[in-house]
Design a protein around this motif. Sequence first.
Motif, PDB file in Angstrom:
ATOM      1  N   ILE A   1      38.481  29.377  44.253  1.00  0.00           N
ATOM      2  CA  ILE A   1      37.429  30.490  43.864  1.00  0.00           C
ATOM      3  C   ILE A   1      38.575  31.687  43.197  1.00  0.00           C
ATOM      4  CG2 ILE A   1      36.014  32.625  44.503  1.00  0.00           C
ATOM      5  CD1 ILE A   1      34.894  30.696  46.954  1.00  0.00           C
ATOM      6  N   VAL A   2      39.815  31.805  43.838  1.00  0.00           N
ATOM      7  CA  VAL A   2      40.495  32.830  43.670  1.00  0.00           C
ATOM      8  C   VAL A   2      40.817  32.469  41.964  1.00  0.00           C
ATOM      9  CG1 VAL A   2      42.863  33.853  43.690  1.00  0.00           C
ATOM     10  CG2 VAL A   2      41.272  33.490  45.695  1.00  0.00           C
ATOM     11  N   LYS A   3      41.204  31.051  41.761  1.00  0.00           N
ATOM     12  CA  LYS A   3      41.959  30.609  40.512  1.00  0.00           C
ATOM     13  C   LYS A   3      40.904  30.886  39.448  1.00  0.00           C
ATOM     14  CE  LYS A   3      43.572  26.275  38.853  1.00  0.00           C
ATOM     15  NZ  LYS A   3      43.690  24.613  39.165  1.00  0.00           N
ATOM     16  N   LYS A   4      39.570  30.763  39.893  1.00  0.00           N
ATOM     17  CA  LYS A   4      38.658  30.797  38.665  1.00  0.00           C
ATOM     18  C   LYS A   4      38.815  32.434  38.307  1.00  0.00           C
ATOM     19  CE  LYS A   4      34.100  31.214  39.527  1.00  0.00           C
ATOM     20  NZ  LYS A   4      33.105  30.698  40.346  1.00  0.00           N
ATOM     21  N   HIS A   5      38.613  33.277  39.231  1.00  0.00           N
ATOM     22  CA  HIS A   5      38.689  34.759  38.954  1.00  0.00           C
ATOM     23  C   HIS A   5      39.899  35.116  38.246  1.00  0.00           C
ATOM     24  CE1 HIS A   5      34.986  36.308  40.740  1.00  0.00           C
ATOM     25  NE2 HIS A   5      35.041  35.303  41.388  1.00  0.00           N
ATOM     26  N   ALA A   6      41.264  34.645  38.602  1.00  0.00           N
ATOM     27  CA  ALA A   6      42.571  34.687  38.068  1.00  0.00           C
ATOM     28  C   ALA A   6      42.580  34.548  36.724  1.00  0.00           C
ATOM     29  CB  ALA A   6      43.425  34.170  38.810  1.00  0.00           C
ATOM     30  N   ASP A   7      41.944  33.636  36.407  1.00  0.00           N
ATOM     31  CA  ASP A   7      41.856  33.149  34.948  1.00  0.00           C
ATOM     32  C   ASP A   7      41.119  34.109  33.977  1.00  0.00           C
ATOM     33  OD1 ASP A   7      42.945  30.637  33.692  1.00  0.00           O
ATOM     34  OD2 ASP A   7      40.761  30.677  32.752  1.00  0.00           O
ATOM     35  N   GLN A   8      39.924  34.293  34.441  1.00  0.00           N
ATOM     36  CA  GLN A   8      38.983  35.248  33.776  1.00  0.00           C
ATOM     37  C   GLN A   8      39.512  36.765  33.850  1.00  0.00           C
ATOM     38  OE1 GLN A   8      35.323  35.364  36.374  1.00  0.00           O
ATOM     39  NE2 GLN A   8      34.524  33.514  35.493  1.00  0.00           N
ATOM     40  N   ILE A   9      40.232  37.377  34.916  1.00  0.00           N
ATOM     41  CA  ILE A   9      40.755  38.640  34.748  1.00  0.00           C
ATOM     42  C   ILE A   9      42.019  38.770  34.014  1.00  0.00           C
ATOM     43  CG2 ILE A   9      41.842  40.429  36.309  1.00  0.00           C
ATOM     44  CD1 ILE A   9      38.813  40.717  36.861  1.00  0.00           C
ATOM     45  N   LEU A  10      42.952  37.716  34.168  1.00  0.00           N
ATOM     46  CA  LEU A  10      43.996  38.110  33.500  1.00  0.00           C
ATOM     47  C   LEU A  10      43.884  37.748  31.875  1.00  0.00           C
ATOM     48  CD1 LEU A  10      45.148  37.626  36.384  1.00  0.00           C
ATOM     49  CD2 LEU A  10      47.247  36.816  35.240  1.00  0.00           C
ATOM     50  N   ARG A  11      42.825  36.576  31.489  1.00  0.00           N
ATOM     51  CA  ARG A  11      42.726  36.536  30.084  1.00  0.00           C
ATOM     52  C   ARG A  11      41.992  37.505  29.546  1.00  0.00           C
ATOM     53  NH1 ARG A  11      46.400  32.363  30.452  1.00  0.00           N
ATOM     54  NH2 ARG A  11      45.632  30.558  31.552  1.00  0.00           N
ATOM     55  N   THR A  12      41.298  38.338  30.225  1.00  0.00           N
ATOM     56  CA  THR A  12      40.642  39.302  29.790  1.00  0.00           C
ATOM     57  C   THR A  12      40.958  40.868  29.823  1.00  0.00           C
ATOM     58  OG1 THR A  12      38.920  39.817  31.612  1.00  0.00           O
ATOM     59  CG2 THR A  12      38.051  38.200  29.808  1.00  0.00           C
ATOM     60  N   HIS A  13      41.786  40.974  30.913  1.00  0.00           N
ATOM     61  CA  HIS A  13      42.234  42.283  31.254  1.00  0.00           C
ATOM     62  C   HIS A  13      43.847  42.577  30.967  1.00  0.00           C
ATOM     63  CE1 HIS A  13      38.436  42.651  32.674  1.00  0.00           C
ATOM     64  NE2 HIS A  13      38.451  44.132  32.975  1.00  0.00           N
ATOM     65  N   GLY A  14      44.441  41.671  30.080  1.00  0.00           N
ATOM     66  CA  GLY A  14      45.790  42.007  29.816  1.00  0.00           C
ATOM     67  C   GLY A  14      46.776  41.612  30.825  1.00  0.00           C
ATOM     68  N   GLY A  15      46.486  40.979  31.848  1.00  0.00           N
ATOM     69  CA  GLY A  15      47.193  40.670  32.942  1.00  0.00           C
ATOM     70  C   GLY A  15      48.604  39.846  32.640  1.00  0.00           C
ATOM     71  N   ASN A  16      49.200  39.430  33.651  1.00  0.00           N
ATOM     72  CA  ASN A  16      50.332  38.589  33.167  1.00  0.00           C
ATOM     73  C   ASN A  16      50.157  37.228  32.875  1.00  0.00           C
ATOM     74  OD1 ASN A  16      52.899  37.648  32.762  1.00  0.00           O
ATOM     75  ND2 ASN A  16      53.933  39.297  33.770  1.00  0.00           N
ATOM     76  N   ASP A  17      49.449  36.816  31.757  1.00  0.00           N
ATOM     77  CA  ASP A  17      49.304  35.560  31.194  1.00  0.00           C
ATOM     78  C   ASP A  17      50.253  34.424  31.530  1.00  0.00           C
ATOM     79  OD1 ASP A  17      47.330  36.641  30.259  1.00  0.00           O
ATOM     80  OD2 ASP A  17      46.870  35.327  28.644  1.00  0.00           O
ATOM     81  N   GLU A  18      51.696  35.076  31.131  1.00  0.00           N
ATOM     82  CA  GLU A  18      52.887  34.172  31.151  1.00  0.00           C
ATOM     83  C   GLU A  18      52.932  33.586  32.520  1.00  0.00           C
ATOM     84  OE1 GLU A  18      57.530  34.650  30.223  1.00  0.00           O
ATOM     85  OE2 GLU A  18      56.259  36.191  29.993  1.00  0.00           O
ATOM     86  N   LEU A  19      53.009  34.378  33.506  1.00  0.00           N
ATOM     87  CA  LEU A  19      53.118  34.213  35.062  1.00  0.00           C
ATOM     88  C   LEU A  19      51.836  33.328  35.314  1.00  0.00           C
ATOM     89  CD1 LEU A  19      54.613  37.175  37.064  1.00  0.00           C
ATOM     90  CD2 LEU A  19      55.701  35.277  36.010  1.00  0.00           C
ATOM     91  N   LEU A  20      50.664  33.390  34.944  1.00  0.00           N
ATOM     92  CA  LEU A  20      49.626  32.749  35.172  1.00  0.00           C
ATOM     93  C   LEU A  20      49.797  31.220  34.757  1.00  0.00           C
ATOM     94  CD1 LEU A  20      46.606  32.291  36.476  1.00  0.00           C
ATOM     95  CD2 LEU A  20      45.856  32.759  34.294  1.00  0.00           C
ATOM     96  N   ASP A  21      50.305  31.125  33.550  1.00  0.00           N
ATOM     97  CA  ASP A  21      50.434  29.826  33.030  1.00  0.00           C
ATOM     98  C   ASP A  21      51.488  29.126  33.838  1.00  0.00           C
ATOM     99  OD1 ASP A  21      48.706  30.086  31.208  1.00  0.00           O
ATOM    100  OD2 ASP A  21      50.121  30.807  29.696  1.00  0.00           O
ATOM    101  N   LEU A  22      52.711  30.016  34.324  1.00  0.00           N
ATOM    102  CA  LEU A  22      53.779  29.278  35.231  1.00  0.00           C
ATOM    103  C   LEU A  22      53.189  28.727  36.328  1.00  0.00           C
ATOM    104  CD1 LEU A  22      56.947  31.775  35.345  1.00  0.00           C
ATOM    105  CD2 LEU A  22      56.661  28.944  34.766  1.00  0.00           C
TER     106      LEU A  22
END
Length: 392
Positions: free
Chosen positions: A281-302
């Motif tokens: 569940i967290v993974k799904k939300h991380a993807d949504q929030i980080l892609r829409t709220h300018g979070g650290n995409d680079e770390l998410l991709d890692l």
Amino acid sequence: TGDTTLDVGFANTASCQSAITFIDGDAGILRYRGYPIEQLAENSSFLEVSYLVLFGELPTRDQLDAFSSDIAKHHLLDERMREMFRSLPRKSHPMPVLSAGLNALSTFAYSKWGEGAYDLDRATKVLLGSLPTLAAYGYKNSVGEPFLYPERQLSYIENFLRMSFGLPTHPYPFDDAITRALDVLLILHADHEQNCSTSTVRMVGSSGANIYVSVAAGVSALSGPLHGGANQAVLEMLQGIRAEGGDVTSYVNKVKDRKDTTKLMGFGHRIYKNYDPRAAIVKKHADQILRTHGGNDELLDLALKLEEVALSDSYFQERKLYPNVDFYTGLIYQAMGFPQNMFTVLFALGRLPGWIAHFREQASDPATKINRPRQIYVGETERSYVPMEQRG
Ligand code: CMC
């Protein structure tokens, strides 16, 4: 010795009977009071889930309204508590600060030290109301900003976000997606049966100690990197991998070499031998929030790459090591604006209803005894005292 069985880390010993949370670690199932975590995360709110965890049933609208407004009355701390926060160093880690805050709260909320009987319903509301303020004050002290008084008309989550990030002179710009994401994350943390911090709360409470100091001990247990502290450790790990060029395979190889204590933080669990349902569940939300709220995409991709490499590696497959709840949460907390050392405090906010529910369940169980594990003694047999001048 005798009939005592060694069970290191209590991996196989049930210390109580409990009706709060069900986990099937092989199937990756988690339910609070029978309700699947996926349904609660999708449809419910944190206070609704807190009520469920605490009292066993989903609340009616009236019950939830009364519960929420009773809790909101306790957001405001005694003024002296603010002075206590101000006296702590700014660089303090917020987990011991939170634990200190809870111990201090016990001196205001529970003055009849040593008396067994006190109002647990009231203590439940005091704790749920006070913890967001304690957490926000710890944060405010660390950044040197003025403490804000709580605003009762706000929701539980909004009030906490405003007290953390708001300034007295500015209206706080709420973002519904962030508010909901935090709500969901707290729901996911609300209880997890006999984990280290909850067992600690039960252990301390079993001596007759009051609920405030028992929960303070739970916060201390949660702070360790093998438990709640893992959410901070995951982000530090990802940053470390990025600083060394972003090579996830070489990090995984380093973990597998076991030449040092390097672990894949956010992976593995004592009970889950399958994907942690909370992590999905967290993974799904991380993807949504980080892609829409300018979070650290680079770390998410890692993180996504690291997960992929680990899950296809025989070391992790043979040991049934999957991402746990802490693997992706830090990325979301960071996107919300929290510094890394606050991540475990957010875990504590979420886990509070579980700690209280377990304390209450234990207190009302006639079978409860003081918790007192045995040991297998492996030290010296009897020997005679040696005077100082004959030693060495
Ligand atoms: N990275 C590499 N190897 C691991 C990991 C990991 N994260 N976790 C377990 N292993 C290995 C461990 O070395 C052992 O290997 P072997 O049998 O060859 O000696 C095997 O897997 C079994 O592990 P264990 O240490 O016996 O398992 P445990 O149930 O005692 O520990 C754990 C569970 C969560 C403490 C551990 O998996 C861990 O340290 N994970 C990293 C920290 C972490 O993410 N903690 C958060 C837990 S979830 C929610 C929470 O409580 O906050």
